[in-house]
Every structure is written in structure tokens, then in C-alpha cells.
Scaffold this active site. Structure first.
Site: not given
Ligand code: ZN
Lengths: 196, 283
Positions: B32, B241, B244, B266, B272
Site C-alpha cells: 500500500g 444483465c 446473460c 455486464c 458475460c
Molecule cells: Zn452479462
């Protein structure tokens, strides 16, 4: 023959660009997964007592911008200067990289970076007798899912205490590569060691 | 020098790679923490991910398989250019499949497909300093990181909650890494933040303009800043989505016609398409 001349005969990497890339990936993987042992596939030919992994790390990481301290004798120094182009540090505390083939320099004597710039710290490349996964210390910390185990042969008796003190200085501290022949493992300053 | 291309392998010269490699190892050792590096001019404008490209160029080798995504998509001009660039200067194979890639360079998303050990995720970072909107003086932010003094950020989040009832940050939501450093996750949606936490892959971040590199090692704690009475909640459009049907993935809103019709799909095109292919195969 003078040391400098003999050193140039011992070669650097056979394929400098690709061998350095492969060695870096082994080093990155080692630093990202402390205690996992990596093998350097194509180490350079280096004068003894330099081992393959330690010599490869030096060529991969050191250059004119990084003072290097070595305890491996004038031939190894000349080899490092010739192939890495690095200046040789007069004292361990002034080095960006240290390659110790003999006794380990005390971690507390090495550059640990500052509070604001903890990355300006030394990396110690330490040659050890042997590395074995799956036994020995229990390692935990970033990079480790639950626990990695690592046995290291050839460390000084006070190492565990030295390492605990180094770890306690986080974010300052020293990072360590342990090298045995062509194999290496790393302990970043975040790694906690418990007796196995 | 590669005879076929006239470029050094990976485009960068060896001195630059070595400098970036040193910075990467220190970045991994101090999770970090932002490590400065001497950024080089790249044959792409800033904003195209010169920081990420320099990190990838310093890490990549002939055995790698590279995936590049821009906002989750493999087929944007940006992603295609970067993929072609590395195919040319490093001769590496490329892929659009998250599961097949050893290195994934990303702008603004983390893939939906769970990453695994052995993979490296390289983030393109426009602004590495998480405190820059609150404290523009670099010397001051360095001091705050040194002291782990992140009160300013807590105050900002608390003001958000007082004003809006929640933290009004949907991208680039600040995280604490390994309980020590406040870090910018780059402009990924806050929805992606939990994927950073204890991820088996190594996460590397490159900021070209600001010349900073930072890292999150595998299995490292990454916590989105929050308060006990206002815990961090990743937000996502309340929809499936349209292609999908996924109700788990991060969605982009797409306008479909002049009448204001819109659908959600997506953002991760590989995820997807993989789901659609499996659904077709099952039919
Ligand atoms: Zn999708």
C-alpha cells in the site's frame, strides 16, 4: 592474473534481457509469497563463493544507481562491478544491496529507510546452506494465505531475534533474499516468523 | 534487441526495467505504500495507462499470456492498442479470457472471474494519492502516510454520511491495506473493492504521470474505509444483465434508442460472453 581480468572471463547472463526477466519474476514471486522457494532457471557463471541465485539477483537488480556491499572477495567484487556496473559500498550501512556469502551483517546496521520513505532501505541477499519448504519456521503475513513453512540451514543463532526486531520496525526495515545454489526464497519485512 | 521489431524486448530499455523492478519489489514489501520511480515517456498519451504499461513491460516475459481490459471490456480501442503493443514488442500471446491470462492489465475494473495464484493484475492509475483532494501539498500527504494519520479522510467520509446518509463515493473508494496504509484502488467502482481483499493474485499499480508504483501482495487485508454504524456496502444496479442474466456482476447502463430506452449489461465482457456461451450450450 589480476582479479578484474579473471572476473570478466566468468560470464554474466547468457541471454541478459530474458534471463534478467526470468530472474526478476522468480524474485517477485518470492517476495509476494514469502517462504515459497523459487528456482532461477538460467543463473550466470559467477566466481566462487557466489552461488547461482545470489549472482543472478545481483545482475537483475543492481546497477550504477545502487551501491553494493559484498563479502565474497576481490574477484566477486570485480565481477559485480564489471557485469552489473554497480559501485562498491564501503560499509554495509551505505549499500542498497548486500550480498553476504559469509557471516550475516546485523540487520540493524543496514539502511532501513525513513518514516516517509521506507522503500529507501537495503535488500540483503544472503547465501545459506539449504532451503526446504514444508518444515521449519511457520511464516505468516501478507502474501501468505494461512501459513508457509520454511527451513533454512546456515543462519546465525541470533537470526530469529534479529528478524523480529526488523519486523517490528515496519514500515521501515530490511528485506531479505535467502539463496541456496540456484534456489531462492524471500522474507519481506512484513513476514512474521514463529519457531517450527 | 529483437530483429523482428527493432524494439528492446518489452519496449523499455534494461536500465528503466531494472529501476521499475526494484521499485516493484519494495512496493510488495511495503503493501500500500507509494514508491516513486523515474517514469519514462511511452509511445501513448497519459490517460492511456503509461504507468500500467511500464509495470507490465518490466514484468512480462515470453511465457506470459496477456489480457488487457478497459472498463471491463477487451475490445475498446485502448485495450486493443495495448494488447497489440505487447504482442509486437514482447512477442507474447494475448487472450480475452480472464482464466487463461497470467498478466491482466486493467483500467477501472477488476474481472468478475475469481483470480488465482500465479496471476498478476496490473492497474493503470491516474492519481495514486488517495488524499490529494483533501490535501494538495505532497509533503503533507507524505507526512500523513508516515504517521498513518488519516483523520482527514475519516472526516470527509463522515461529512458525506451526515449530508447524504451514506458515503457518496462510487468510484476510487479509499482502502486501508494490511491495516497500515491508506491506498487509492484506482477508479474502479466501489463494487469491486471487496475483490481486492485477500485476493490470491498479486496486484500491482502503476501511475505514469505521478511516477508512483504500489502493490498489494496476495492474501493481504484490504478494507474499504467505513464506520461501525455505517458499514461499507458495495453498490450495484438493481437489475439483471440483459444479455446473460447475471445478478452478481457489475452492470453498465446502455441507452438503446432515441426514446430513452435503456438496458443493463455486464461491464466485464469476457464474463458475460462466457455465461452466454454456457447458456447456449445447455439449450
Ligand atoms: Zn452479462
Amino acid at each position: 592474473m589480476m582479479p578484474a581480468m579473471r572476473a570478466t572471463l566468468a560470464a554474466g547472463f547468457a541471454e541478459p534481457v530474458l534471463d534478467a526477466q526470468a530472474c526478476f519474476r522468480a524474485a517477485l514471486e518470492a517476495m509476494a509469497r514469502p517462504g515459497r522457494v523459487q528456482r532461477v532457471a538460467a543463473p550466470p557463471e559467477a566466481p566462487p563463493p557466489l552461488g547461482g541465485a545470489a549472482a543472478a539477483l545481483l545482475l537483475t537488480l543492481a546497477d550504477a544507481d545502487t551501491p553494493v556491499w559484498l563479502d565474497a572477495g576481490p574477484e566477486a567484487e570485480a565481477w559485480a562491478r564489471f557485469h552489473a556496473g554497480c559501485p562498491i559500498a564501503a560499509a554495509p550501512g551505505e549499500a542498497a544491496f548486500l550480498l553476504a556469502a559469509g557471516p550475516m551483517p546485523p540487520l540493524a546496521s543496514l539502511a532501513a529507510g525513513s518514516e516517509e520513505e521506507p522503500h529507501r532501505s537495503a535488500t540483503l541477499i544472503l547465501q545459506v546452506a539449504a532451503l526446504a519448504e514444508g518444515e521449519g519456521w511457520r511464516l505468516s503475513g501478507p502474501g501468505i494465505e494461512r501459513e508457509h513453512r520454511l527451513r533454512v540451514e546456515g543462519l546465525p543463532p541470533g537470526f530469529a531475534a534479529d528478524w523480529a526486531a526488523n519486523q517490528a520496525r515496519f514500515p521501515q526495515g530490511v528485506d531479505l533474499f535467502l539463496c541456496a545454489g540456484d534456489r531462492l526464497a524471500a522474507l519481506p519485512r512484513t513476514t512474521h516468523l514463529a519457531a517450527g | 534487441m529483437s530483429a523482428a521489431t527493432g524494439y528492446n524486448f518489452g519496449y523499455l530499455d534494461e536500465d528503466t526495467k531494472r529501476m521499475i523492478r526494484r521499485a516493484l519489489l519494495k512496493a510488495v514489501a511495503i503493501p500500500g505504500h507509494q514508491v516513486p520511480f523515474g517514469s519514462r515517456e511511452m509511445p501513448l498519451p497519459y490517460g492511456w495507462g503509461t504507468g500500467g504499461i511500464q509495470v507490465t513491460a518490466s514484468v512480462i516475459g515470453p511465457a506470459d499470456r496477456l489480457k488487457v481490459i478497459d472498463q471491463g471490456a477487451d475490445d475498446t480501442t485502448n485495450a486493443v492498442s495495448i494488447r497489440r503493443f505487447f504482442a509486437r514488442v514482447a512477442g507474447v500471446e494475448t487472450t480475452e479470457r480472464t482464466a487463461e491470462a497470467s498478466i491482466i492489465q486493467t483500467r477501472h475494473r477488476i474481472p468478475e472471474t475469481t483470480l488465482r495464484e500465479g496471476q498478476i493484475l496490473v492497474y493503470q492509475v491516474p492519481m495514486p494519492e488517495p488524499l490529494f483532494r483533501l490535501e494538495p501539498r505532497v509533503a503533507e500527504t507524505k507526512r500523513m502516510h508516515a504517521l498513518a494519520d488519516y483523520g482527514l479522510m475519516h472526516v470527509k467520509l463522515y461529512e458525506d454520511i451526515a449530508r447524504h446518509g451514506h458515503v457518496a463515493i462510487s468510484y476510487n473508494y479509499p482502502v486501508m491495506v494490511n491495516g497500515r496504509y491508506l491506498m487509492s484502488p484506482s477508479p474502479i467502482p466501489a463494487f469491486d473493492n471487496p475483490k481486492m481483499h485477500r485476493n490470491p493474485a498479486l496486484q500491482l499499480f502503476g501511475a505514469g504521470r505521478e511516477k508512483r508504483i504500489y502493490a498489494v501482495p496476495p492474501y493481504t487485508e484490504v478494507r474499504s474505509l467505513d464506520f461501525e454504524d455505517h458499514p461499507f456496502e458495495p453498490v450495484r444496479a438493481r437489475a439483471g444483465c440483459a444479455l446473460c442474466g447475471s445478478r452478481e456482476s457489475y452492470l453498465d447502463e446502455v441507452v438503446t434508442d432515441d426514446a430513452g430506452g435503456r438496458i443493463f449489461v455486464c461491464s466485464d465482457t469476457d464474463y458475460c460472453q462466457g455465461r452466454q456461451a454456457r447458456q447456449e450450450a445447455a439449450e
